[in-house]
Motif scaffolding. Sequence first.
Motif, PDB file in Angstrom:
ATOM      1  N   VAL A 138      37.563 -43.760  59.556  1.00  0.00           N
ATOM      2  CA  VAL A 138      37.931 -44.948  60.330  1.00  0.00           C
ATOM      3  C   VAL A 138      37.116 -45.015  61.618  1.00  0.00           C
ATOM      4  N   LEU A 139      36.965 -43.899  62.307  1.00  0.00           N
ATOM      5  CA  LEU A 139      36.148 -43.899  63.518  1.00  0.00           C
ATOM      6  C   LEU A 139      34.712 -44.324  63.207  1.00  0.00           C
ATOM      7  N   ASN A 140      34.139 -43.778  62.147  1.00  0.00           N
ATOM      8  CA  ASN A 140      32.773 -44.159  61.762  1.00  0.00           C
ATOM      9  C   ASN A 140      32.678 -45.640  61.441  1.00  0.00           C
ATOM     10  N   ASN A 141      33.653 -46.182  60.724  1.00  0.00           N
ATOM     11  CA  ASN A 141      33.626 -47.599  60.359  1.00  0.00           C
ATOM     12  C   ASN A 141      33.726 -48.496  61.590  1.00  0.00           C
ATOM     13  N   ILE A 142      34.584 -48.130  62.517  1.00  0.00           N
ATOM     14  CA  ILE A 142      34.725 -48.912  63.748  1.00  0.00           C
ATOM     15  C   ILE A 142      33.432 -48.869  64.554  1.00  0.00           C
ATOM     16  N   LEU A 143      32.880 -47.669  64.708  1.00  0.00           N
ATOM     17  CA  LEU A 143      31.659 -47.517  65.509  1.00  0.00           C
ATOM     18  C   LEU A 143      30.431 -48.131  64.836  1.00  0.00           C
ATOM     19  N   ARG A 189      40.802 -41.305  79.898  1.00  0.00           N
ATOM     20  CA  ARG A 189      41.983 -41.029  80.714  1.00  0.00           C
ATOM     21  C   ARG A 189      43.091 -40.570  79.781  1.00  0.00           C
ATOM     22  N   LYS A 190      43.842 -39.616  80.255  1.00  0.00           N
ATOM     23  CA  LYS A 190      44.983 -39.090  79.505  1.00  0.00           C
ATOM     24  C   LYS A 190      46.223 -39.308  80.349  1.00  0.00           C
ATOM     25  N   ASP A 191      47.296 -39.813  79.716  1.00  0.00           N
ATOM     26  CA  ASP A 191      48.572 -39.892  80.428  1.00  0.00           C
ATOM     27  C   ASP A 191      49.652 -39.253  79.556  1.00  0.00           C
ATOM     28  N   ASP A 192      50.902 -39.441  79.903  1.00  0.00           N
ATOM     29  CA  ASP A 192      51.994 -38.773  79.190  1.00  0.00           C
ATOM     30  C   ASP A 192      52.122 -39.196  77.731  1.00  0.00           C
ATOM     31  N   ASN A 193      51.764 -40.431  77.404  1.00  0.00           N
ATOM     32  CA  ASN A 193      52.001 -40.954  76.070  1.00  0.00           C
ATOM     33  C   ASN A 193      50.758 -41.369  75.305  1.00  0.00           C
ATOM     34  N   SER A 194      49.610 -41.386  75.957  1.00  0.00           N
ATOM     35  CA  SER A 194      48.440 -41.880  75.252  1.00  0.00           C
ATOM     36  C   SER A 194      47.143 -41.340  75.834  1.00  0.00           C
ATOM     37  N   SER A 195      46.096 -41.522  75.036  1.00  0.00           N
ATOM     38  CA  SER A 195      44.737 -41.206  75.454  1.00  0.00           C
ATOM     39  C   SER A 195      43.934 -42.495  75.404  1.00  0.00           C
ATOM     40  N   LEU A 196      43.129 -42.704  76.417  1.00  0.00           N
ATOM     41  CA  LEU A 196      42.268 -43.879  76.476  1.00  0.00           C
ATOM     42  C   LEU A 196      40.824 -43.403  76.524  1.00  0.00           C
ATOM     43  N   PHE A 197      39.980 -44.057  75.729  1.00  0.00           N
ATOM     44  CA  PHE A 197      38.569 -43.723  75.681  1.00  0.00           C
ATOM     45  C   PHE A 197      37.747 -45.001  75.664  1.00  0.00           C
ATOM     46  N   LEU A 198      36.678 -45.023  76.385  1.00  0.00           N
ATOM     47  CA  LEU A 198      35.658 -46.046  76.264  1.00  0.00           C
ATOM     48  C   LEU A 198      34.433 -45.324  75.732  1.00  0.00           C
ATOM     49  N   VAL A 199      33.970 -45.735  74.563  1.00  0.00           N
ATOM     50  CA  VAL A 199      32.877 -45.033  73.913  1.00  0.00           C
ATOM     51  C   VAL A 199      31.771 -46.002  73.528  1.00  0.00           C
ATOM     52  N   ARG A 200      30.574 -45.443  73.369  1.00  0.00           N
ATOM     53  CA  ARG A 200      29.436 -46.203  72.851  1.00  0.00           C
ATOM     54  C   ARG A 200      28.983 -45.546  71.560  1.00  0.00           C
ATOM     55  N   SER A 201      28.644 -46.390  70.622  1.00  0.00           N
ATOM     56  CA  SER A 201      28.102 -45.908  69.358  1.00  0.00           C
ATOM     57  C   SER A 201      26.675 -45.429  69.597  1.00  0.00           C
ATOM     58  N   THR A 202      26.337 -44.297  69.053  1.00  0.00           N
ATOM     59  CA  THR A 202      24.981 -43.786  69.194  1.00  0.00           C
ATOM     60  C   THR A 202      24.198 -43.969  67.900  1.00  0.00           C
ATOM     61  N   ALA A 203      24.801 -44.638  66.930  1.00  0.00           N
ATOM     62  CA  ALA A 203      24.121 -44.850  65.634  1.00  0.00           C
ATOM     63  C   ALA A 203      23.132 -45.987  65.709  1.00  0.00           C
ATOM     64  N   TRP A 207      41.412 -35.796  69.941  1.00  0.00           N
ATOM     65  CA  TRP A 207      40.769 -37.098  69.777  1.00  0.00           C
ATOM     66  C   TRP A 207      39.364 -37.078  70.384  1.00  0.00           C
ATOM     67  N   ARG A 208      39.223 -36.466  71.542  1.00  0.00           N
ATOM     68  CA  ARG A 208      37.913 -36.379  72.193  1.00  0.00           C
ATOM     69  C   ARG A 208      36.926 -35.666  71.268  1.00  0.00           C
ATOM     70  N   ASN A 209      37.362 -34.551  70.686  1.00  0.00           N
ATOM     71  CA  ASN A 209      36.482 -33.793  69.793  1.00  0.00           C
ATOM     72  C   ASN A 209      36.054 -34.626  68.590  1.00  0.00           C
ATOM     73  N   TRP A 210      36.987 -35.386  68.007  1.00  0.00           N
ATOM     74  CA  TRP A 210      36.628 -36.204  66.851  1.00  0.00           C
ATOM     75  C   TRP A 210      35.665 -37.323  67.230  1.00  0.00           C
ATOM     76  N   LEU A 211      35.880 -37.947  68.374  1.00  0.00           N
ATOM     77  CA  LEU A 211      34.948 -38.984  68.819  1.00  0.00           C
ATOM     78  C   LEU A 211      33.537 -38.411  68.990  1.00  0.00           C
ATOM     79  N   GLU A 212      33.461 -37.246  69.580  1.00  0.00           N
ATOM     80  CA  GLU A 212      32.153 -36.602  69.737  1.00  0.00           C
ATOM     81  C   GLU A 212      31.582 -36.191  68.388  1.00  0.00           C
ATOM     82  N   GLU A 213      32.424 -35.703  67.498  1.00  0.00           N
ATOM     83  CA  GLU A 213      31.985 -35.262  66.170  1.00  0.00           C
ATOM     84  C   GLU A 213      31.349 -36.405  65.370  1.00  0.00           C
ATOM     85  N   VAL A 214      31.881 -37.615  65.507  1.00  0.00           N
ATOM     86  CA  VAL A 214      31.310 -38.752  64.769  1.00  0.00           C
ATOM     87  C   VAL A 214      30.148 -39.392  65.522  1.00  0.00           C
ATOM     88  N   GLY A 215      29.774 -38.821  66.653  1.00  0.00           N
ATOM     89  CA  GLY A 215      28.586 -39.282  67.361  1.00  0.00           C
ATOM     90  C   GLY A 215      28.819 -40.304  68.450  1.00  0.00           C
TER      91      GLY A 215
END
Length: 156
Positions: free
Chosen positions: A87-92, A142-156, A127-135
């Motif tokens: 799913v991460l790969n498809n989104i990116l 940002r991490k809070d009590d209930n969620s993780s937020l990421f802004l990422v760029r596709s490197t593909a 989640w951070r590791n998986w985002l990095e793993e897919v490139g």
Amino acid sequence: TFLERVKPAPGSQVIDFGCGTGRASLALKAAGLNPFLVDFADNCRDMEAVLLPFLEADLTQPIPLSAPYGLCTDVMEHIPTHDVPTVLNNILASAQTVFFQINTVTDNMGVLIGRPLHLTVRAHGWWRNWLEEVGAEIVWERKDDNSSLFLVRSTA
């Protein structure tokens, strides 16, 4: 947070991956952007969101859309763990810059249907590791009590 962090130009296209009710896309439209909604079911959108462009699609399959920006909120925790990389790969592959908001706690509503709704409840670092793993290049997080937020760029 998406608008604050991404600062897309007016008229920019944004894919709302796992749009659900479409409320986030309605807010994006009100902010002058052009959202395209994607979800596996077409019957969850609010009446106002039905008028926005929509694609019924399974995120475990390639998504036949392309846009400079993507938004994926309250979706990844519903994906079975073994499907997360796909799913991460498809989104990116469909959006160059993607904002993720991922719930990191067990859901309380699954008891109503007799099964959990959050299938992948993991810590921020997982989640951070998986985002990095897919490139993905992590631009902001940002991490809070209930969620993780990421802004990422596709490197593909």
